[in-house]
Motif scaffolding. Structure first.
Motif, PDB file in Angstrom:
ATOM      1  N   VAL A  10      -0.198   1.050  -4.360  1.00 14.72           N
ATOM      2  CA  VAL A  10      -1.308   1.552  -5.060  1.00 14.72           C
ATOM      3  C   VAL A  10      -2.580   0.286  -5.445  1.00 14.72           C
ATOM      4  O   VAL A  10      -3.258   0.972  -5.893  1.00 14.72           O
ATOM      5  N   VAL A  11      -1.314  -0.380  -5.759  1.00 12.42           N
ATOM      6  CA  VAL A  11      -2.821  -1.910  -6.078  1.00 12.42           C
ATOM      7  C   VAL A  11      -3.601  -2.288  -4.365  1.00 12.42           C
ATOM      8  O   VAL A  11      -4.219  -2.043  -4.701  1.00 12.42           O
ATOM      9  N   THR A  12      -2.903  -2.079  -3.829  1.00 14.13           N
ATOM     10  CA  THR A  12      -3.222  -2.290  -1.956  1.00 14.13           C
ATOM     11  C   THR A  12      -4.434  -1.075  -1.639  1.00 14.13           C
ATOM     12  O   THR A  12      -5.649  -1.009  -1.620  1.00 14.13           O
ATOM     13  N   ALA A  13      -3.912   0.332  -1.897  1.00  8.41           N
ATOM     14  CA  ALA A  13      -5.124   0.987  -2.050  1.00  8.41           C
ATOM     15  C   ALA A  13      -5.914   1.173  -2.804  1.00  8.41           C
ATOM     16  O   ALA A  13      -7.976   1.191  -2.190  1.00  8.41           O
ATOM     17  N   VAL A  14      -5.905   0.673  -4.044  1.00  7.64           N
ATOM     18  CA  VAL A  14      -7.004   0.193  -4.932  1.00  7.64           C
ATOM     19  C   VAL A  14      -7.783  -0.811  -4.269  1.00  7.64           C
ATOM     20  O   VAL A  14      -9.478  -1.001  -4.306  1.00  7.64           O
ATOM     21  N   ILE A  15      -7.392  -1.507  -3.982  1.00  8.06           N
ATOM     22  CA  ILE A  15      -8.302  -2.811  -3.387  1.00  8.06           C
ATOM     23  C   ILE A  15      -8.548  -2.319  -2.513  1.00  8.06           C
ATOM     24  O   ILE A  15      -9.927  -2.877  -1.931  1.00  8.06           O
ATOM     25  N   LEU A  16      -8.246  -2.380  -1.249  1.00  6.87           N
ATOM     26  CA  LEU A  16      -8.760  -0.875  -0.033  1.00  6.87           C
ATOM     27  C   LEU A  16     -10.611  -0.802  -0.525  1.00  6.87           C
ATOM     28  O   LEU A  16     -11.280  -0.623  -0.056  1.00  6.87           O
ATOM     29  N   VAL A  17      -9.802   0.608  -1.090  1.00  5.40           N
ATOM     30  CA  VAL A  17     -11.491   1.223  -1.908  1.00  5.40           C
ATOM     31  C   VAL A  17     -12.526   0.053  -2.075  1.00  5.40           C
ATOM     32  O   VAL A  17     -13.644   0.498  -1.924  1.00  5.40           O
ATOM     33  N   GLY A  18     -11.656  -0.478  -2.812  1.00 11.62           N
ATOM     34  CA  GLY A  18     -13.212  -1.543  -3.704  1.00 11.62           C
ATOM     35  C   GLY A  18     -13.567  -2.515  -2.737  1.00 11.62           C
ATOM     36  O   GLY A  18     -14.515  -2.625  -2.771  1.00 11.62           O
ATOM     37  N   LEU A  19     -13.301  -2.791  -1.410  1.00 10.84           N
ATOM     38  CA  LEU A  19     -14.131  -3.326  -0.797  1.00 10.84           C
ATOM     39  C   LEU A  19     -14.061  -2.777   0.539  1.00 10.84           C
ATOM     40  O   LEU A  19     -15.978  -3.365   0.751  1.00 10.84           O
ATOM     41  N   VAL A  58      -6.906  -7.601   6.168  1.00  8.48           N
ATOM     42  CA  VAL A  58      -5.585  -7.547   5.652  1.00  8.48           C
ATOM     43  C   VAL A  58      -4.776  -6.678   4.510  1.00  8.48           C
ATOM     44  O   VAL A  58      -3.632  -6.112   5.172  1.00  8.48           O
ATOM     45  N   ALA A  59      -5.796  -6.185   3.748  1.00  4.17           N
ATOM     46  CA  ALA A  59      -5.663  -4.385   2.713  1.00  4.17           C
ATOM     47  C   ALA A  59      -5.090  -3.338   3.795  1.00  4.17           C
ATOM     48  O   ALA A  59      -3.830  -3.127   3.245  1.00  4.17           O
ATOM     49  N   ALA A  60      -6.129  -3.491   4.543  1.00  7.98           N
ATOM     50  CA  ALA A  60      -5.288  -2.672   5.055  1.00  7.98           C
ATOM     51  C   ALA A  60      -3.798  -2.350   6.084  1.00  7.98           C
ATOM     52  O   ALA A  60      -2.941  -1.079   5.930  1.00  7.98           O
ATOM     53  N   THR A  61      -3.863  -3.738   6.715  1.00  7.36           N
ATOM     54  CA  THR A  61      -2.027  -3.629   7.089  1.00  7.36           C
ATOM     55  C   THR A  61      -1.042  -3.198   6.089  1.00  7.36           C
ATOM     56  O   THR A  61       0.115  -2.810   6.595  1.00  7.36           O
ATOM     57  N   VAL A  62      -1.712  -3.654   4.763  1.00  6.69           N
ATOM     58  CA  VAL A  62      -1.179  -3.871   3.856  1.00  6.69           C
ATOM     59  C   VAL A  62      -0.062  -2.807   3.322  1.00  6.69           C
ATOM     60  O   VAL A  62       1.194  -1.442   2.964  1.00  6.69           O
ATOM     61  N   PHE A  63      -1.480  -1.592   3.602  1.00  2.00           N
ATOM     62  CA  PHE A  63      -1.338  -0.275   2.984  1.00  2.00           C
ATOM     63  C   PHE A  63      -0.182   0.278   3.615  1.00  2.00           C
ATOM     64  O   PHE A  63       0.473   1.249   3.200  1.00  2.00           O
ATOM     65  N   PHE A  64      -0.669  -0.238   5.346  1.00  3.08           N
ATOM     66  CA  PHE A  64       0.301   0.775   6.160  1.00  3.08           C
ATOM     67  C   PHE A  64       1.845   0.796   5.958  1.00  3.08           C
ATOM     68  O   PHE A  64       2.215   0.952   6.385  1.00  3.08           O
TER      69      PHE A  64
END
Length: 112
Positions: A10-19, A58-64
């Motif tokens: 969830v944290v990675t998803a929020v960061i990814l949307v923000g980026l 990086v955020a997309a990789t962690v999310f996947f």
């Protein structure tokens, strides 16, 4: 373990949307709006794009990875026993009323 993966996901998803929302398109630099070059950007003329692009990757990789981990965790067969697994069948059979088992009982007969 699952809770930790969910929190990271969830944290990675929020960061990814923000980026993704912070990034600009190729033709939408600040210089295009005010008539000057992109020297006024926060990370310099080309540092902004590289930093945000790498951070997004990086955020997309962690999310996947967290998505695949959650899929793996929930695809495993359930090892947890339920409430009914703890019920003793012999105790249930002793406590069943006789009227339920009797075929001649008026409870089990269907009126014609």
């Amino acid at each position: 373990m699952e809770t930790l993966v969910w929190v990271v996901h969830v944290v990675t998803a929020v960061i990814l949307v923000g980026l993704v929302l912070v990034q600009r398109g190729k033709g939408a630099d600040m210089g295009a709006a005010f008539g000057s070059g992109s020297a006024g950007s926060l990370f310099g003329s080309s540092g902004s794009a590289n930093f945000l692009s790498r951070s997004t990757a990086v955020a997309a990789t962690v999310f996947f990875i967290t998505s695949l981990t959650l899929t793996y965790l929930y695809a495993q067969p359930a090892q947890v026993s339920g409430v009914m697994d703890r019920v003793d069948v012999n105790t249930l059979q002793k406590n069943v009323p006789a009227a339920v088992d009797a075929p001649d009982s008026k409870v089990n007969q269907i009126p014609k």
